[in-house]
Design an enzyme around this catalytic site. Structure first.
Site, mmCIF file in Angstrom:
data_model
loop_
_atom_site.group_PDB
_atom_site.id
_atom_site.type_symbol
_atom_site.label_atom_id
_atom_site.label_comp_id
_atom_site.label_asym_id
_atom_site.label_seq_id
_atom_site.Cartn_x
_atom_site.Cartn_y
_atom_site.Cartn_z
ATOM 1 N N ARG A 173 51.866 50.432 48.674
ATOM 2 C CA ARG A 173 51.626 50.272 48.026
ATOM 3 C C ARG A 173 51.315 48.739 48.345
ATOM 4 O O ARG A 173 50.847 47.740 47.647
ATOM 5 C CB ARG A 173 52.270 49.732 46.707
ATOM 6 C CG ARG A 173 53.285 50.619 45.587
ATOM 7 C CD ARG A 173 52.246 52.040 44.907
ATOM 8 N NE ARG A 173 52.602 52.998 44.690
ATOM 9 C CZ ARG A 173 53.651 53.860 44.735
ATOM 10 N NH1 ARG A 173 53.320 53.866 46.336
ATOM 11 N NH2 ARG A 173 54.268 54.751 44.622
ATOM 12 N N SER A 262 53.178 52.979 36.389
ATOM 13 C CA SER A 262 54.339 52.088 36.840
ATOM 14 C C SER A 262 53.984 51.265 37.112
ATOM 15 O O SER A 262 52.744 50.202 37.534
ATOM 16 C CB SER A 262 55.179 52.151 38.301
ATOM 17 O OG SER A 262 55.544 54.470 38.426
ATOM 18 N N GLU A 363 52.737 46.072 39.798
ATOM 19 C CA GLU A 363 52.234 46.936 40.150
ATOM 20 C C GLU A 363 50.654 46.697 40.160
ATOM 21 O O GLU A 363 49.568 46.538 40.755
ATOM 22 C CB GLU A 363 52.308 48.618 40.469
ATOM 23 C CG GLU A 363 52.172 49.208 41.731
ATOM 24 C CD GLU A 363 52.180 50.219 40.937
ATOM 25 O OE1 GLU A 363 53.451 51.215 41.201
ATOM 26 O OE2 GLU A 363 51.288 51.497 40.451
HETATM 27 C C1 LIG Z 1 49.607 57.207 33.843
HETATM 28 C C2 LIG Z 1 48.785 56.310 35.279
HETATM 29 C C3 LIG Z 1 49.441 56.795 35.928
HETATM 30 C C4 LIG Z 1 49.891 56.704 37.259
HETATM 31 N N1 LIG Z 1 50.939 57.172 38.126
HETATM 32 C C5 LIG Z 1 50.630 56.825 40.261
HETATM 33 C C6 LIG Z 1 51.368 56.996 40.795
HETATM 34 O O1 LIG Z 1 52.100 57.960 40.745
HETATM 35 N N2 LIG Z 1 51.208 57.157 42.125
HETATM 36 C C7 LIG Z 1 50.487 55.201 42.180
HETATM 37 O O2 LIG Z 1 50.236 54.931 43.293
HETATM 38 N N3 LIG Z 1 49.206 54.991 41.462
HETATM 39 C C8 LIG Z 1 49.979 55.326 40.141
HETATM 40 N N4 LIG Z 1 49.144 54.914 39.050
HETATM 41 C C9 LIG Z 1 48.275 53.701 39.522
HETATM 42 C C10 LIG Z 1 46.905 53.815 39.480
HETATM 43 O O3 LIG Z 1 46.311 55.187 38.610
HETATM 44 C C11 LIG Z 1 45.872 54.455 40.944
HETATM 45 O O4 LIG Z 1 46.667 52.868 41.481
HETATM 46 C C12 LIG Z 1 44.589 54.759 41.335
HETATM 47 O O5 LIG Z 1 43.909 54.765 42.374
HETATM 48 C C13 LIG Z 1 43.818 53.199 39.900
HETATM 49 O O6 LIG Z 1 42.476 53.749 41.111
HETATM 50 P P1 LIG Z 1 41.188 53.088 40.573
HETATM 51 O O7 LIG Z 1 40.076 53.525 40.679
HETATM 52 O O8 LIG Z 1 41.723 53.331 38.832
HETATM 53 O O9 LIG Z 1 41.555 51.576 40.145
HETATM 54 P P2 LIG Z 1 40.972 50.363 39.172
HETATM 55 O O10 LIG Z 1 42.099 50.446 38.411
HETATM 56 O O11 LIG Z 1 39.701 50.266 38.541
HETATM 57 O O12 LIG Z 1 41.195 49.330 40.210
HETATM 58 C C14 LIG Z 1 42.469 49.082 41.269
HETATM 59 C C15 LIG Z 1 42.369 48.142 42.045
HETATM 60 O O13 LIG Z 1 40.908 48.626 42.998
HETATM 61 C C16 LIG Z 1 39.929 48.100 42.901
HETATM 62 N N5 LIG Z 1 38.868 48.864 43.425
HETATM 63 C C17 LIG Z 1 38.705 50.130 42.450
HETATM 64 N N6 LIG Z 1 37.594 50.479 43.076
HETATM 65 C C18 LIG Z 1 37.190 50.130 44.399
HETATM 66 C C19 LIG Z 1 36.902 50.298 45.515
HETATM 67 N N7 LIG Z 1 36.066 51.269 45.318
HETATM 68 N N8 LIG Z 1 36.298 48.788 46.703
HETATM 69 C C20 LIG Z 1 36.964 48.460 46.288
HETATM 70 N N9 LIG Z 1 37.384 47.825 45.796
HETATM 71 C C21 LIG Z 1 38.441 48.783 44.609
HETATM 72 C C22 LIG Z 1 40.243 47.367 41.531
HETATM 73 O O14 LIG Z 1 39.353 45.731 42.475
HETATM 74 C C23 LIG Z 1 41.081 46.731 41.698
HETATM 75 O O15 LIG Z 1 41.395 45.435 42.253
HETATM 76 C C24 LIG Z 1 48.900 55.794 37.754
HETATM 77 C C25 LIG Z 1 47.522 54.866 36.776
HETATM 78 C C26 LIG Z 1 48.367 55.488 35.153
HETATM 79 C C27 LIG Z 1 47.104 54.673 34.237
#
Ligand SMILES: Cc1cc2nc3c(=O)[nH]c(=O)nc-3n(C[C@H](O)[C@H](O)[C@H](O)COP(=O)(O)OP(=O)(O)OC[C@H]3O[C@@H](n4cnc5c(N)ncnc54)[C@H](O)[C@@H]3O)c2cc1C
Length: 369
Positions: A173, A262, A363
């Protein structure tokens, strides 16, 4: 590039809490990202990069600077590496994917093209650009294993560079993007290396159980009684079904998925800490559950610690609560504020520390606090 003002951020996140962005821009091209970064620099505005908003808790006061929503699209048609050049089997396929592409849409495409490597990461919400940030993982796979390189805008040096996998510092992570170099890079594209014709990864107990029990019912077209191993497509269906049953798939109308996934990481303990935890458990006539995927590093299930500290599924604390399907998912029960979610997070951390002597680490990323 259009800069908007006072844009509500809650609807752009899966948890749906938090205030407004003072400035906001949605960016589809690399040159727009550069231009927006210049805008922020020249006005000394703090930058927040937003992907799918699925791993964020936005403060009720919102974000005082500029929010950049990365919407760079495009999945470059797969290129098979020349046999023997970089891959022993000659079956490696490289995908170059825009950071704004929906992650699960990309996974669906890889599976449709019979490429293995991310099938167990089916159903994770968010963008492609979000996946390297915390090295997303699920059901026995971590995205880092497939990342060849990451194309980024380096805000410190003001230039676009390609970081090969070893430079990304991937761990559980974690990566340089959410630790040592937090805030330095904007991810523009991610290059993945997958295996055409590779077998699905079925290491995880939940998946093995799924295929042992319900396979015929879920895939009626399979020849009865014939023991063919599950395909990539069947594995994707299985992962999404398991995720749905745990509220870990975004399903419209399911209140249990108004979450950030999570909320706590599985703690990784030292030998001494693990021993102490086992002793505490024994004194309560409990046994710490053992999962092969966790045991190797003394990683303990955060969900188990939470539930055995008195916070069961469905626990409610005003407008915040715990999912009915998963003890680790903090949910917005309707009209929660960020402060309600943070209050519940604090309560759980205190409770787990009191009972188990372990401080759980959240997380999601907290912004604007
Ligand atoms: C229902 C649910 C289930 C999930 N299951 C999992 C799982 O099984 N495993 C897991 O690891 N995670 C899980 N997650 C967490 C999440 O989905 C992941 O971490 C996902 O990769 C976040 O991506 P995002 O585009 O939504 O990022 P955001 O939430 O928009 O951003 C998260 C972080 O990443 C940074 N970021 C995003 N895009 C960029 C970019 N292009 N450049 C630089 N920084 C960036 C943001 O600044 C922030 O710090 C889950 C979330 C939910 C809601």
């Amino acid at each position: 590039m259009t800069i908007q003002e006072n844009v509500p951020l809650a609807p752009l996140t899966t948890l749906q809490v938090g205030g407004r962005a003072r400035y906001f821009a949605e960016l589809r091209r690399e040159d727009e990202v550069r231009e927006a970064a210049q805008f922020a620099k020249s006005r000394e505005l703090p930058l927040l990069v937003l992907g799918g908003g699925s791993n964020l808790v936005v403060a009720d006061s919102g974000w005082p600077g500029l929010v950049l929503r990365i919407a760079i699209g495009g999945i470059a048609s797969p290129r098979t590496t020349s046999p023997g050049a970089t891959d022993a089997t000659g079956n490696a396929v490289l995908f170059s994917v825009g950071a704004g592409v929906n992650w699960d849409d990309f996974v669906a495409q890889t599976v449709a093209q019979n490429c293995a490597g991310v099938e167990c990461l089916s159903g994770i919400p968010g963008s492609v650009g979000g996946t390297p940030v915390q090295n997303v993982g699920a059901y026995g796979q971590e995205v880092a294993a497939t990342i060849e390189s990451v194309r980024v805008l380096d805000l410190k040096e003001d230039r676009i560079v390609v970081l090969p996998r070893p430079a990304c510092g991937f761990r559980y992570r974690a990566s340089i993007f959410n630790s040592t170099e937090r805030g330095r890079y904007i991810i523009l594209r991610v290059n993945y290396r997958l295996q055409r014709g590779g077998a699905p990864s079925l290491k995880y107990a939940d998946l093995q159980k799924y295929f042992a029990g319900r396979v015929q019912e879920s895939f009626p077209e399979r020849p009865a009684g014939k023991k063919t191993p599950p395909s990539l497509a069947e594995t994707r269906v299985a992962v999404r079904e398991i995720r749905r049953s745990k509220g870990m798939l975004i399903v419209p109308g399911d209140d249990d998925c108004r979450s950030a996934g999570s909320f706590f990481k599985n703690p990784v303990l030292s030998e001494a800490q693990f021993k102490e935890l086992a002793e505490r458990a024994a004194s309560k006539a409990l046994e710490i559950p053992s999962y092969p995927a966790l045991d190797a590093q003394h990683k303990v299930s955060a969900a188990w610690l939470v539930e055995h500290a008195g916070f069961s599924k469905g626990y409610a604390a005003g407008a915040a609560g715990i999912s009915h399907k998963h003890a680790l998912a903090l949910i917005n029960r309707g009209d929660a504020k960020a402060s309600d979610i943070v209050g519940l997070k604090d309560e759980i951390q205190r409770g787990v520390q009191e009972v188990w002597g372990i401080l759980l680490e959240p997380e999601p990323v907290f912004v604007g606090f």
